[in-house]
Enzyme design. Structure first.
Site, PDB file in Angstrom:
ATOM      1  N   VAL A  29     103.345   8.674  67.066  1.00 41.87           N
ATOM      2  CA  VAL A  29     103.591   9.641  65.969  1.00 41.87           C
ATOM      3  C   VAL A  29     104.988  10.064  66.132  1.00 41.87           C
ATOM      4  O   VAL A  29     105.924  10.430  65.148  1.00 41.87           O
ATOM      5  CB  VAL A  29     102.595  10.688  65.633  1.00 41.87           C
ATOM      6  CG1 VAL A  29     102.815  11.512  64.229  1.00 41.87           C
ATOM      7  CG2 VAL A  29     101.303   9.801  65.382  1.00 41.87           C
ATOM      8  N   CYS A  30     105.136  10.733  67.319  1.00 41.07           N
ATOM      9  CA  CYS A  30     106.651  11.308  67.586  1.00 41.07           C
ATOM     10  C   CYS A  30     107.567  10.332  67.536  1.00 41.07           C
ATOM     11  O   CYS A  30     108.647  10.827  66.902  1.00 41.07           O
ATOM     12  CB  CYS A  30     106.642  11.990  69.229  1.00 41.07           C
ATOM     13  SG  CYS A  30     105.191  13.258  69.416  1.00 41.07           S
ATOM     14  N   THR A  31     107.342   9.181  67.984  1.00 45.73           N
ATOM     15  CA  THR A  31     108.596   8.130  67.724  1.00 45.73           C
ATOM     16  C   THR A  31     108.809   8.019  66.359  1.00 45.73           C
ATOM     17  O   THR A  31     110.055   7.970  65.875  1.00 45.73           O
ATOM     18  CB  THR A  31     108.306   6.877  68.406  1.00 45.73           C
ATOM     19  OG1 THR A  31     107.965   7.196  69.890  1.00 45.73           O
ATOM     20  CG2 THR A  31     109.345   5.792  68.312  1.00 45.73           C
ATOM     21  N   THR A  39     105.282   8.767  72.353  1.00 45.30           N
ATOM     22  CA  THR A  39     103.974   8.502  71.596  1.00 45.30           C
ATOM     23  C   THR A  39     104.222   8.100  70.366  1.00 45.30           C
ATOM     24  O   THR A  39     105.445   8.110  69.593  1.00 45.30           O
ATOM     25  CB  THR A  39     103.149   9.788  71.699  1.00 45.30           C
ATOM     26  OG1 THR A  39     104.030  11.013  71.075  1.00 45.30           O
ATOM     27  CG2 THR A  39     102.730  10.221  73.099  1.00 45.30           C
ATOM     28  N   LEU A  64     110.688  11.196  64.899  1.00 44.81           N
ATOM     29  CA  LEU A  64     112.149  11.291  65.223  1.00 44.81           C
ATOM     30  C   LEU A  64     113.111  10.292  64.532  1.00 44.81           C
ATOM     31  O   LEU A  64     114.268  10.501  64.341  1.00 44.81           O
ATOM     32  CB  LEU A  64     112.138  11.444  66.547  1.00 44.81           C
ATOM     33  CG  LEU A  64     111.500  12.949  67.240  1.00 44.81           C
ATOM     34  CD1 LEU A  64     111.568  13.058  68.749  1.00 44.81           C
ATOM     35  CD2 LEU A  64     111.972  14.030  66.448  1.00 44.81           C
TER      36      LEU A  64
END
Length: 155
Positions: free
Chosen positions: A43-45, A41, A48
């Site tokens: 924002v997660c990408t 997704t 991280l």
């Protein structure tokens, strides 16, 4: 919710190489634990990849980074490979660790049950939480400057 000064709950989770990793494996090091909702997704990408791009900063602060989500180890392996992430991603598929850290949505988008909340914890070399941030809004990211500021005096 867990707070600074409390002992961090130990855990054992599988990484993307199907090796069991526990928090106690890192006794003597500072650990940044990042719970994130779902691999792949936006924002997660971004979150991280921010850690990936600054991994030398965290290494310089004697810190290891661990990413945890409820995704399967196989999904996390593909995500880690595609994003070239130089730290372990751990599968909390059974949701026990996310729950222990107060980092679990009862209901997430599209009625998904039991997805990790975006959260950041700094655990010192003795297993004590020095920083805890649990975000209700999955569109927000942790305060990376505060994480680094927390780590600096722990060296």
């Amino acid at each position: 919710m867990l707070q600074a000064g409390q002992s961090a709950p130990d855990f054992k989770l599988f990484n993307t190489e199907k090796k069991e990793i526990s928090l106690s494996d890192y006794t003597g090091k500072n650990v940044v634990i990042l719970f994130f909702p779902l691999a792949f997704t936006s924002v997660c990408t971004a979150e991280l990849c921010e850690m990936r791009d600054n991994i030398s900063v965290y290494a310089g602060l004697n810190a290891v980074v661990l990413g945890i989500s409820v995704d399967s180890p196989f999904t996390l392996a593909k995500f880690r490979e595609e994003q070239n992430l130089p730290f372990d991603l751990l599968s909390d598929f059974n949701k026990d660790v996310s729950a222990a850290y107060g980092s679990l949505y009862e209901t997430f988008v599209m009625n998904m049950k039991g997805v990790s909340k975006r959260s950041a914890f700094v655990v010192d070399s003795n297993g004590i939480i020095q920083y805890a941030e649990v975000l209700e809004n999955a569109g927000s990211v942790p305060d990376f400057a505060a994480i680094q500021a927390t780590l600096a005096p722990l060296n």
